[in-house]
Design a protein around this motif. Structure first.
Motif, PDB file in Angstrom:
ATOM      1  N   THR A 225      92.336  43.916  -5.093  1.00 63.41           N
ATOM      2  CA  THR A 225      91.235  44.544  -4.642  1.00 63.41           C
ATOM      3  C   THR A 225      90.742  45.554  -6.041  1.00 63.41           C
ATOM      4  OG1 THR A 225      90.214  46.141  -3.196  1.00 63.41           O
ATOM      5  CG2 THR A 225      92.539  46.649  -3.812  1.00 63.41           C
ATOM      6  N   GLN A 226      89.493  45.746  -6.054  1.00 63.89           N
ATOM      7  CA  GLN A 226      88.769  46.481  -7.152  1.00 63.89           C
ATOM      8  C   GLN A 226      88.635  47.829  -6.273  1.00 63.89           C
ATOM      9  OE1 GLN A 226      85.335  44.298  -9.016  1.00 63.89           O
ATOM     10  NE2 GLN A 226      85.707  43.154  -7.373  1.00 63.89           N
ATOM     11  N   ASN A 227      88.906  47.883  -5.131  1.00 57.71           N
ATOM     12  CA  ASN A 227      88.878  49.288  -4.470  1.00 57.71           C
ATOM     13  C   ASN A 227      89.930  50.119  -4.858  1.00 57.71           C
ATOM     14  OD1 ASN A 227      86.454  48.214  -3.254  1.00 57.71           O
ATOM     15  ND2 ASN A 227      87.263  47.705  -1.460  1.00 57.71           N
ATOM     16  N   VAL A 228      89.578  51.489  -4.783  1.00 56.21           N
ATOM     17  CA  VAL A 228      90.652  52.601  -4.939  1.00 56.21           C
ATOM     18  C   VAL A 228      90.956  53.252  -3.527  1.00 56.21           C
ATOM     19  CG1 VAL A 228      89.754  52.827  -7.164  1.00 56.21           C
ATOM     20  CG2 VAL A 228      88.768  54.221  -5.405  1.00 56.21           C
TER      21      VAL A 228
ATOM     22  N   THR B  85     100.263  43.393   3.609  1.00 55.13           N
ATOM     23  CA  THR B  85     101.482  43.555   3.061  1.00 55.13           C
ATOM     24  C   THR B  85     101.476  43.327   1.301  1.00 55.13           C
ATOM     25  OG1 THR B  85     102.243  41.331   3.516  1.00 55.13           O
ATOM     26  CG2 THR B  85     103.018  42.888   5.208  1.00 55.13           C
ATOM     27  N   SER B  86     100.390  42.774   0.982  1.00 52.37           N
ATOM     28  CA  SER B  86     100.393  42.488  -0.372  1.00 52.37           C
ATOM     29  C   SER B  86      99.288  42.843  -1.006  1.00 52.37           C
ATOM     30  CB  SER B  86     101.009  41.144  -0.773  1.00 52.37           C
ATOM     31  OG  SER B  86     100.951  40.969  -2.225  1.00 52.37           O
ATOM     32  N   VAL B  87      99.222  44.104  -1.743  1.00 52.85           N
ATOM     33  CA  VAL B  87      97.921  44.494  -2.308  1.00 52.85           C
ATOM     34  C   VAL B  87      98.033  45.090  -3.497  1.00 52.85           C
ATOM     35  CG1 VAL B  87      95.794  46.165  -1.889  1.00 52.85           C
ATOM     36  CG2 VAL B  87      97.475  45.502   0.171  1.00 52.85           C
ATOM     37  N   LEU B  88      97.181  44.503  -4.597  1.00 53.03           N
ATOM     38  CA  LEU B  88      97.052  44.736  -5.927  1.00 53.03           C
ATOM     39  C   LEU B  88      95.969  45.668  -6.339  1.00 53.03           C
ATOM     40  CD1 LEU B  88      98.657  44.337  -8.756  1.00 53.03           C
ATOM     41  CD2 LEU B  88      97.201  42.413  -9.345  1.00 53.03           C
ATOM     42  N   HIS B  89      95.967  46.857  -6.922  1.00 51.08           N
ATOM     43  CA  HIS B  89      94.625  47.608  -7.102  1.00 51.08           C
ATOM     44  C   HIS B  89      94.472  47.476  -8.563  1.00 51.08           C
ATOM     45  CE1 HIS B  89      94.034  49.770  -3.283  1.00 51.08           C
ATOM     46  NE2 HIS B  89      95.542  49.464  -2.979  1.00 51.08           N
ATOM     47  N   LEU B  90      93.362  46.904  -8.843  1.00 52.39           N
ATOM     48  CA  LEU B  90      93.005  46.681 -10.302  1.00 52.39           C
ATOM     49  C   LEU B  90      92.561  48.017 -10.890  1.00 52.39           C
ATOM     50  CD1 LEU B  90      90.965  43.468  -9.787  1.00 52.39           C
ATOM     51  CD2 LEU B  90      93.211  43.679 -11.040  1.00 52.39           C
TER      52      LEU B  90
END
Ligand code: NAD
Length: 239
Positions: A85-88, A98-103
């Motif tokens: 995700t690009q979201n903050v 369960t699997s979230v990568l924050h760019l």
């Protein structure tokens, strides 16, 4: 299990009440990005930058995950779902993904201005000028500002290399290098963009376009993908 990779942007959280920034006026909640989301802004007026992100943090706290975030959790019943995700905001996590990568970092975290790997959870707390990390330097929002490196890009590319399905949801694809990820999935992957105003780049790049808002379009696509597994529909290449 087949892998679904999701590349999400501000549009997925719009119906939770969090504004996107390339709407009608190109501003983010009334601010010019150069004034609040760059290293130069931080150097020139850290109090303004802190105040801006303190307000965004309060807005995130008041927001709830919507039907689109929740549908992606359901998809985990039958797929290995990897969210980039690009979201903050933390609405994917609060929905249960369960699997979230924050760019671009996370609004509920702060990082040291002396050592970028020193990160702390803020929860709902504000950051004030004079709030110091254990090394004695000012905490700053754990946000990747315009003009800064995106350290998670390498991991994102690795995740995409094994994608069977790519869902690109609610992003204008105007912010680089994150936008380039929409075109990193292997050729064999099925590509679907969900956006009422899908960027021209995906229309040119062999995507199926679902021209709907996230709360309508994402549950619809998730139902189709789950049905494909239930029916063992290999011709759609989804499981
Ligand atoms: P963007 O603001 O540039 O574009 C938003 C996109 O979402 C547009 O293509 C628009 O057509 C689409 N959209 C609007 N409403 C939608 C809806 N209801 N359903 C589906 N799509 C919808 O967003 P971006 O491409 O993510 O780039 C913005 C950057 O700003 C991100 O990198 C992010 O870090 C930051 N940002 C984050 C948040 C957040 O965390 N919620 C909010 C605003 C901005």
């Amino acid at each position: 299990m087949k892998r679904v990779v999701v590349l999400s942007g501000a549009g997925i959280s719009a119906e939770s009440g969090l504004q996107t920034f390339r709407g009608t006026d190109g501003l983010w909640e009334g601010y010019r990005l150069e004034d609040v989301a760059t290293p130069q802004a931080w150097a020139a007026n850290p109090a303004l930058v802190l105040d801006f992100y303190n307000q965004r943090r309060r807005a995130v706290r008041a927001a709830e995950p919507n039907a689109a975030h929740r549908a992606l959790v359901e998809l985990e019943q039958a797929y290995d779902v990897q969210i980039i995700t690009q979201n903050v905001d933390d609405l994917h996590e609060r929905a249960g993904s369960t699997s979230v990568l924050h760019l671009h970092g996370q609004i509920r975290q702060a990082r040291s201005t002396r050592n970028a790997s020193l990160i702390t959870d803020l929860g709902d707390r504000d950051i004030q000028l004079g709030d110091h990390c254990p090394l004695g330097s000012q905490w700053r929002p754990h946000i990747v500002w315009f003009g800064e490196m995106v350290p998670a890009m390498e991991e994102a590319v690795e995740i995409l290399a094994d994608a069977d399905v790519l869902l690109v949801i609610g992003t204008s694809l105007q912010v680089y290098p994150a936008a380039s990820l929409a075109f990193e999935a292997p050729r064999r992957a099925r590509r679907i963009a969900i956006n009422p105003d899908a960027p021209r780049e995906v229309q040119r790049a062999d995507f199926e376009v679902v021209a709907a808002t996230a709360t309508i379009g994402v549950p619809e696509v998730v139902r189709t993908l789950l049905k494909a597994v239930a029916n063992h529909d290999c011709t759609r290449c989804t499981h």
